[in-house]
Design a protein around this motif. Structure first.
Motif, PDB file in Angstrom:
ATOM      1  N   LYS A   2       0.867  -1.166   0.000  1.00  0.00           N
ATOM      2  CA  LYS A   2       0.000   0.000   0.000  1.00  0.00           C
ATOM      3  C   LYS A   2       0.910   1.224   0.000  1.00  0.00           C
ATOM      4  N   VAL A   3       0.801   2.039  -1.068  1.00  0.00           N
ATOM      5  CA  VAL A   3       1.673   3.195  -1.225  1.00  0.00           C
ATOM      6  C   VAL A   3       0.835   4.467  -1.264  1.00  0.00           C
ATOM      7  N   HIS A   4       1.189   5.426  -0.421  1.00  0.00           N
ATOM      8  CA  HIS A   4       0.515   6.718  -0.409  1.00  0.00           C
ATOM      9  C   HIS A   4       1.015   7.540  -1.595  1.00  0.00           C
ATOM     10  N   ILE A   5       0.083   8.126  -2.360  1.00  0.00           N
ATOM     11  CA  ILE A   5       0.465   8.960  -3.503  1.00  0.00           C
ATOM     12  C   ILE A   5       0.420  10.427  -3.107  1.00  0.00           C
ATOM     13  N   GLU A   6      -0.766  10.875  -2.720  1.00  0.00           N
ATOM     14  CA  GLU A   6      -0.966  12.281  -2.376  1.00  0.00           C
ATOM     15  C   GLU A   6      -2.332  12.401  -1.718  1.00  0.00           C
ATOM     16  N   GLY A   7      -2.451  13.279  -0.747  1.00  0.00           N
ATOM     17  CA  GLY A   7      -3.753  13.472  -0.109  1.00  0.00           C
ATOM     18  C   GLY A   7      -4.317  12.152   0.364  1.00  0.00           C
ATOM     19  N   GLY A   8      -5.517  11.813  -0.080  1.00  0.00           N
ATOM     20  CA  GLY A   8      -6.153  10.562   0.305  1.00  0.00           C
ATOM     21  C   GLY A   8      -5.955   9.433  -0.691  1.00  0.00           C
ATOM     22  N   PHE A   9      -5.088   9.612  -1.681  1.00  0.00           N
ATOM     23  CA  PHE A   9      -4.900   8.610  -2.729  1.00  0.00           C
ATOM     24  C   PHE A   9      -3.805   7.601  -2.382  1.00  0.00           C
ATOM     25  N   TYR A  10      -4.113   6.331  -2.678  1.00  0.00           N
ATOM     26  CA  TYR A  10      -3.196   5.229  -2.436  1.00  0.00           C
ATOM     27  C   TYR A  10      -3.249   4.255  -3.611  1.00  0.00           C
ATOM     28  N   ILE A  11      -2.139   3.579  -3.840  1.00  0.00           N
ATOM     29  CA  ILE A  11      -2.132   2.437  -4.750  1.00  0.00           C
ATOM     30  C   ILE A  11      -1.854   1.211  -3.894  1.00  0.00           C
ATOM     31  N   GLU A  12      -2.733   0.228  -4.007  1.00  0.00           N
ATOM     32  CA  GLU A  12      -2.556  -1.049  -3.324  1.00  0.00           C
ATOM     33  C   GLU A  12      -2.338  -2.117  -4.382  1.00  0.00           C
ATOM     34  N   SER A  13      -1.631  -3.161  -4.015  1.00  0.00           N
ATOM     35  CA  SER A  13      -1.431  -4.240  -4.974  1.00  0.00           C
ATOM     36  C   SER A  13      -1.537  -5.588  -4.282  1.00  0.00           C
ATOM     37  N   ASP A  14      -1.841  -6.571  -5.098  1.00  0.00           N
ATOM     38  CA  ASP A  14      -1.762  -7.964  -4.665  1.00  0.00           C
ATOM     39  C   ASP A  14      -1.013  -8.705  -5.764  1.00  0.00           C
ATOM     40  N   ASP A  15      -1.098  -9.986  -5.803  1.00  0.00           N
ATOM     41  CA  ASP A  15      -0.316 -10.743  -6.783  1.00  0.00           C
ATOM     42  C   ASP A  15      -0.874 -10.655  -8.204  1.00  0.00           C
ATOM     43  N   ARG A  16      -2.029  -9.995  -8.399  1.00  0.00           N
ATOM     44  CA  ARG A  16      -2.633  -9.925  -9.731  1.00  0.00           C
ATOM     45  C   ARG A  16      -2.811  -8.524 -10.291  1.00  0.00           C
ATOM     46  N   LEU A  73      -4.870  24.774 -18.456  1.00  0.00           N
ATOM     47  CA  LEU A  73      -5.020  23.324 -18.390  1.00  0.00           C
ATOM     48  C   LEU A  73      -3.701  22.625 -18.687  1.00  0.00           C
ATOM     49  N   ILE A  74      -2.994  23.095 -19.709  1.00  0.00           N
ATOM     50  CA  ILE A  74      -1.696  22.502 -20.039  1.00  0.00           C
ATOM     51  C   ILE A  74      -0.722  22.678 -18.880  1.00  0.00           C
ATOM     52  N   ALA A  75      -0.733  23.844 -18.251  1.00  0.00           N
ATOM     53  CA  ALA A  75       0.143  24.080 -17.093  1.00  0.00           C
ATOM     54  C   ALA A  75      -0.214  23.129 -15.948  1.00  0.00           C
ATOM     55  N   ASP A  76      -1.511  22.914 -15.715  1.00  0.00           N
ATOM     56  CA  ASP A  76      -1.932  21.984 -14.660  1.00  0.00           C
ATOM     57  C   ASP A  76      -1.474  20.561 -14.960  1.00  0.00           C
ATOM     58  N   VAL A  77      -1.649  20.130 -16.208  1.00  0.00           N
ATOM     59  CA  VAL A  77      -1.246  18.777 -16.598  1.00  0.00           C
ATOM     60  C   VAL A  77       0.262  18.603 -16.418  1.00  0.00           C
ATOM     61  N   GLU A  78       1.035  19.582 -16.840  1.00  0.00           N
ATOM     62  CA  GLU A  78       2.492  19.498 -16.697  1.00  0.00           C
ATOM     63  C   GLU A  78       2.896  19.461 -15.227  1.00  0.00           C
ATOM     64  N   ALA A  79       2.228  20.241 -14.391  1.00  0.00           N
ATOM     65  CA  ALA A  79       2.546  20.243 -12.959  1.00  0.00           C
ATOM     66  C   ALA A  79       2.238  18.881 -12.336  1.00  0.00           C
ATOM     67  N   ILE A  80       1.129  18.287 -12.730  1.00  0.00           N
ATOM     68  CA  ILE A  80       0.765  16.973 -12.201  1.00  0.00           C
ATOM     69  C   ILE A  80       1.775  15.925 -12.669  1.00  0.00           C
ATOM     70  N   ARG A  81       2.136  15.972 -13.941  1.00  0.00           N
ATOM     71  CA  ARG A  81       3.125  15.018 -14.469  1.00  0.00           C
ATOM     72  C   ARG A  81       4.471  15.173 -13.766  1.00  0.00           C
ATOM     73  N   GLU A  82       4.888  16.397 -13.533  1.00  0.00           N
ATOM     74  CA  GLU A  82       6.156  16.634 -12.836  1.00  0.00           C
ATOM     75  C   GLU A  82       6.095  16.099 -11.410  1.00  0.00           C
ATOM     76  N   GLN A  87       8.055  11.790  -7.802  1.00  0.00           N
ATOM     77  CA  GLN A  87       7.834  10.742  -6.830  1.00  0.00           C
ATOM     78  C   GLN A  87       8.462   9.416  -7.228  1.00  0.00           C
ATOM     79  N   ILE A  88       8.760   9.242  -8.534  1.00  0.00           N
ATOM     80  CA  ILE A  88       9.321   7.965  -8.979  1.00  0.00           C
ATOM     81  C   ILE A  88      10.755   8.057  -9.429  1.00  0.00           C
ATOM     82  N   ASP A  89      11.306   9.253  -9.584  1.00  0.00           N
ATOM     83  CA  ASP A  89      12.719   9.388  -9.962  1.00  0.00           C
ATOM     84  C   ASP A  89      13.589   8.988  -8.785  1.00  0.00           C
ATOM     85  N   PHE A  90      14.659   8.308  -9.095  1.00  0.00           N
ATOM     86  CA  PHE A  90      15.589   7.853  -8.050  1.00  0.00           C
ATOM     87  C   PHE A  90      16.724   8.825  -7.936  1.00  0.00           C
TER      88      PHE A  90
END
Length: 90
Positions: A2-16, A73-82, A87-90
């Protein structure tokens, strides 16, 4: 997992699959024999990859944009992508 993304959002996983969930802010009624209820989550979908779940998160964030023109809208999309990339860059 279970990984917290932002605010109340999470990604959970199982074996599938990976599941994108959002905490609703509510607590359910306690089950019989328990003293506390469990948090209630809204499921936004099940995906075969973590990238699929991240794309859904991106789309949800775009849907909640308050942009009034294409430039905003384009600025918002770019900010979200960044944000996601940061969060995933090492």
């Amino acid at each position: 997992m279970k990984v917290h993304i932002e605010g109340g959002f999470y990604i959970e996983s199982d074996d599938r699959e990976f599941t994108l969930k959002e905490y609703s802010g509510a607590i359910g009624k306690p089950a019989k024999g328990e003293t506390e209820g469990k948090p209630i989550f809204k499921t936004h979908g099940h995906y075969p990859t973590v990238l699929g779940a991240a794309r859904k998160f991106l789309n949800l964030k775009i849907d909640s944009s308050e942009a009034t023109n294409l430039r905003e809208l384009i600025a918002d999309v770019e900010a979200i992508r960044e944000y996601i990339k940061s969060q995933i860059d090492f």
